[in-house]
Design a protein around this motif. Structure first.
Motif, PDB file in Angstrom:
ATOM      1  N   ALA A 331     -22.580 -12.736 -28.207  1.00 28.08           N
ATOM      2  CA  ALA A 331     -22.959 -11.320 -28.246  1.00 28.08           C
ATOM      3  C   ALA A 331     -21.817 -10.494 -27.676  1.00 28.08           C
ATOM      4  O   ALA A 331     -21.144 -10.900 -26.722  1.00 28.08           O
ATOM      5  CB  ALA A 331     -24.240 -11.098 -27.451  1.00 28.08           C
ATOM      6  N   PHE A 332     -21.594  -9.326 -28.241  1.00 28.56           N
ATOM      7  CA  PHE A 332     -20.467  -8.480 -27.838  1.00 28.56           C
ATOM      8  C   PHE A 332     -20.440  -8.269 -26.330  1.00 28.56           C
ATOM      9  O   PHE A 332     -19.391  -8.385 -25.690  1.00 28.56           O
ATOM     10  CB  PHE A 332     -20.549  -7.142 -28.570  1.00 28.56           C
ATOM     11  CG  PHE A 332     -19.581  -6.111 -28.072  1.00 28.56           C
ATOM     12  CD1 PHE A 332     -18.215  -6.292 -28.197  1.00 28.56           C
ATOM     13  CD2 PHE A 332     -20.043  -4.938 -27.472  1.00 28.56           C
ATOM     14  CE1 PHE A 332     -17.310  -5.341 -27.742  1.00 28.56           C
ATOM     15  CE2 PHE A 332     -19.151  -3.983 -27.006  1.00 28.56           C
ATOM     16  CZ  PHE A 332     -17.788  -4.188 -27.145  1.00 28.56           C
ATOM     17  N   GLU A 333     -21.590  -8.004 -25.726  1.00 34.07           N
ATOM     18  CA  GLU A 333     -21.636  -7.683 -24.299  1.00 34.07           C
ATOM     19  C   GLU A 333     -21.342  -8.887 -23.417  1.00 34.07           C
ATOM     20  O   GLU A 333     -21.080  -8.736 -22.218  1.00 34.07           O
ATOM     21  CB  GLU A 333     -23.009  -7.120 -23.935  1.00 34.07           C
ATOM     22  CG  GLU A 333     -24.135  -8.130 -24.084  1.00 34.07           C
ATOM     23  CD  GLU A 333     -25.505  -7.520 -23.863  1.00 34.07           C
ATOM     24  OE1 GLU A 333     -26.120  -7.815 -22.823  1.00 34.07           O
ATOM     25  OE2 GLU A 333     -25.933  -6.746 -24.737  1.00 34.07           O
ATOM     26  N   ASN A 334     -21.348 -10.114 -23.998  1.00 35.62           N
ATOM     27  CA  ASN A 334     -21.136 -11.328 -23.212  1.00 35.62           C
ATOM     28  C   ASN A 334     -19.772 -11.963 -23.406  1.00 35.62           C
ATOM     29  O   ASN A 334     -19.471 -12.995 -22.785  1.00 35.62           O
ATOM     30  CB  ASN A 334     -22.216 -12.362 -23.544  1.00 35.62           C
ATOM     31  CG  ASN A 334     -23.602 -11.907 -23.137  1.00 35.62           C
ATOM     32  OD1 ASN A 334     -23.767 -11.201 -22.142  1.00 35.62           O
ATOM     33  ND2 ASN A 334     -24.605 -12.281 -23.910  1.00 35.62           N
ATOM     34  N   LEU A 335     -18.917 -11.403 -24.265  1.00 35.63           N
ATOM     35  CA  LEU A 335     -17.622 -12.016 -24.558  1.00 35.63           C
ATOM     36  C   LEU A 335     -16.665 -11.965 -23.375  1.00 35.63           C
ATOM     37  O   LEU A 335     -15.860 -12.884 -23.174  1.00 35.63           O
ATOM     38  CB  LEU A 335     -16.960 -11.322 -25.750  1.00 35.63           C
ATOM     39  CG  LEU A 335     -17.594 -11.522 -27.131  1.00 35.63           C
ATOM     40  CD1 LEU A 335     -16.802 -10.741 -28.169  1.00 35.63           C
ATOM     41  CD2 LEU A 335     -17.651 -12.995 -27.505  1.00 35.63           C
ATOM     42  N   HIS A 336     -16.734 -10.913 -22.578  1.00 33.68           N
ATOM     43  CA  HIS A 336     -15.763 -10.671 -21.512  1.00 33.68           C
ATOM     44  C   HIS A 336     -16.234 -11.391 -20.258  1.00 33.68           C
ATOM     45  O   HIS A 336     -17.293 -11.078 -19.703  1.00 33.68           O
ATOM     46  CB  HIS A 336     -15.655  -9.163 -21.273  1.00 33.68           C
ATOM     47  CG  HIS A 336     -14.525  -8.769 -20.396  1.00 33.68           C
ATOM     48  ND1 HIS A 336     -14.255  -7.446 -20.080  1.00 33.68           N
ATOM     49  CD2 HIS A 336     -13.574  -9.486 -19.747  1.00 33.68           C
ATOM     50  CE1 HIS A 336     -13.202  -7.394 -19.290  1.00 33.68           C
ATOM     51  NE2 HIS A 336     -12.780  -8.621 -19.068  1.00 33.68           N
TER      52      HIS A 336
END
Length: 376
Positions: A331-336
């Motif tokens: 998920a985009f919010e979990n990539l970093h």
């Protein structure tokens, strides 16, 4: 409009300091810290940022331990005093400039509170200026300084108390300012290409008698358009740190090579090595073993609700809680993420973090889409 800071000889423009040199809505000025133990039992991050052209100040504390992550968030309308580093129960105290800093979160409804003291062990150093643009305007133009150190104090969360022992803690202070995307997305004007690729890695490490940092930005084909490499002596007592410069420090110029193995189905490293290279021929190969994963959304990065510089009202305080094994890794919010790592270089063992943000295609590791995971 005047502020207390105007009584210091620090002006860079004819304006009072509360007025920024740039009218760019994405102007920001951020304090950022991390801390962790050497065994990977816990990690915490701290952030406070003022967005002068948005009129917002926000902050976070994020903690990972025992397979869970919790985050305290607060946001308010900025005061007219830039030296005011409070947001509700959150208070950042600069006890000594480029020296000891203290973070306090008083009792509040989230159940998350703390009292933490950061003590530096190296001089501060400046990374290279980071500048990128899209087809029309600057996207990022920032300066960053880093300073290694250690922590002591306690964090209270979920009815528990985590004691932070300076003898076993590692940490970093990261100050950056300039222009970076913040607040609500800008939608004015003719549409721009929405495609955005970001490949960033950052590796600050504490060794037995020195600290090192290697950082890089790359394009999707692996071309390294920015790198930072520094080696710094460490000091057991703050009084021994030789001010703002250190004759023993080394700032290398060259490419940072990397060979990472990823957890299948994710974009998170499970092992790997990075090699610092100086243009004069010196090199330093470092292997890393991740011990613990922290998602940067706990500090506002790509957070769908508590993203940096978003208007939350005159004052809002909240918290979030996650189980790490229940998060979608793509998920985009979990990539970093930042992963606590144990590092090796020759016979020396180090401790620190590997930060990764891989968004979009990336030829070096076979990523072809925006959110596809690693295929072993």
């Amino acid at each position: 409009m005047l502020s207390k800071l105007d009584d210091y000889p620090v002006h860079q423009t004819p304006e009072p300091l509360i007025h920024t040199a740039s009218s760019d809505r994405n102007t920001y000025d951020r304090f950022w810290y991390n801390g962790h133990d050497k065994e990977g039992q816990y990690y915490f991050g701290i952030a406070l940022c003022r967005y002068p052209n948005l009129g917002i100040t926000d902050c976070s504390l994020s903690l990972v331990t025992e397979g869970k992550q919790c985050a305290f968030h607060a946001s308010r309308r900025s005061s007219n005093e830039p030296s005011d580093l409070t947001v509700g129960p959150f208070q950042l105290q600069i006890l000594e400039p480029m020296g000891k800093h203290r973070l306090v979160i008083d009792d509040n409804d989230t159940g998350i509170r703390c009292d933490l003291l950061f003590t530096p062990t190296t001089i501060p150093f400046q990374e290279q200026r980071q500048t990128t643009r899209n087809a029309r305007h600057i996207v990022m133009d920032a300066t960053r300084l880093d300073q290694f150190g250690q922590w002591e104090g306690a964090i209270h969360f979920d009815g528990k108390r985590l004691d932070i022992d300076a003898r076993n803690s590692c940490g970093l202070k990261d100050r950056s300012w300039g222009i970076r995307p913040v607040g609500e997305p800008y939608t004015g004007g003719a549409p721009l290409d929405p495609r955005r690729v970001m490949h960033f890695m950052w590796l600050p490490l504490h060794w037995s008698n020195q600290c090192t940092l290697a950082g890089m930005f790359e394009y999707e084909d692996g071309y390294q358009w920015h790198s930072d490499q520094v080696i710094l002596p460490t000091y057991n007592k703050p009084d021994l740190i030789p001010g703002m410069t250190d004759s023993g420090s080394q700032h290398w110029q060259g490419i940072v090579n990397h060979r990472l193995q990823f957890e299948p189905g994710t974009r998170f490293a499970k092992s790997g090595s990075l090699t610092m290279n100086n243009r004069h021929g010196e090199s330093m190969e470092i292997s890393v073993e991740p011990l613990l994963r922290h998602h940067m959304k706990g500090l506002g990065y790509q957070n769908p609700e508590w993203g940096h510089g978003r208007w939350q009202g005159e004052l809002k305080v909240g918290a979030e809680f996650w189980k790490l094994d229940e998060l979608d890794p793509l998920a985009f919010e979990n990539l970093h993420v930042q992963q606590v790592v144990k590092a090796r270089c020759g016979n020396d063992i180090g401790y620190g973090v590997l930060e990764q943000f891989h968004m979009g295609p990336y030829e070096p590791y076979g990523f072809t889409g925006y959110f596809d995971g690693y295929k072993s």
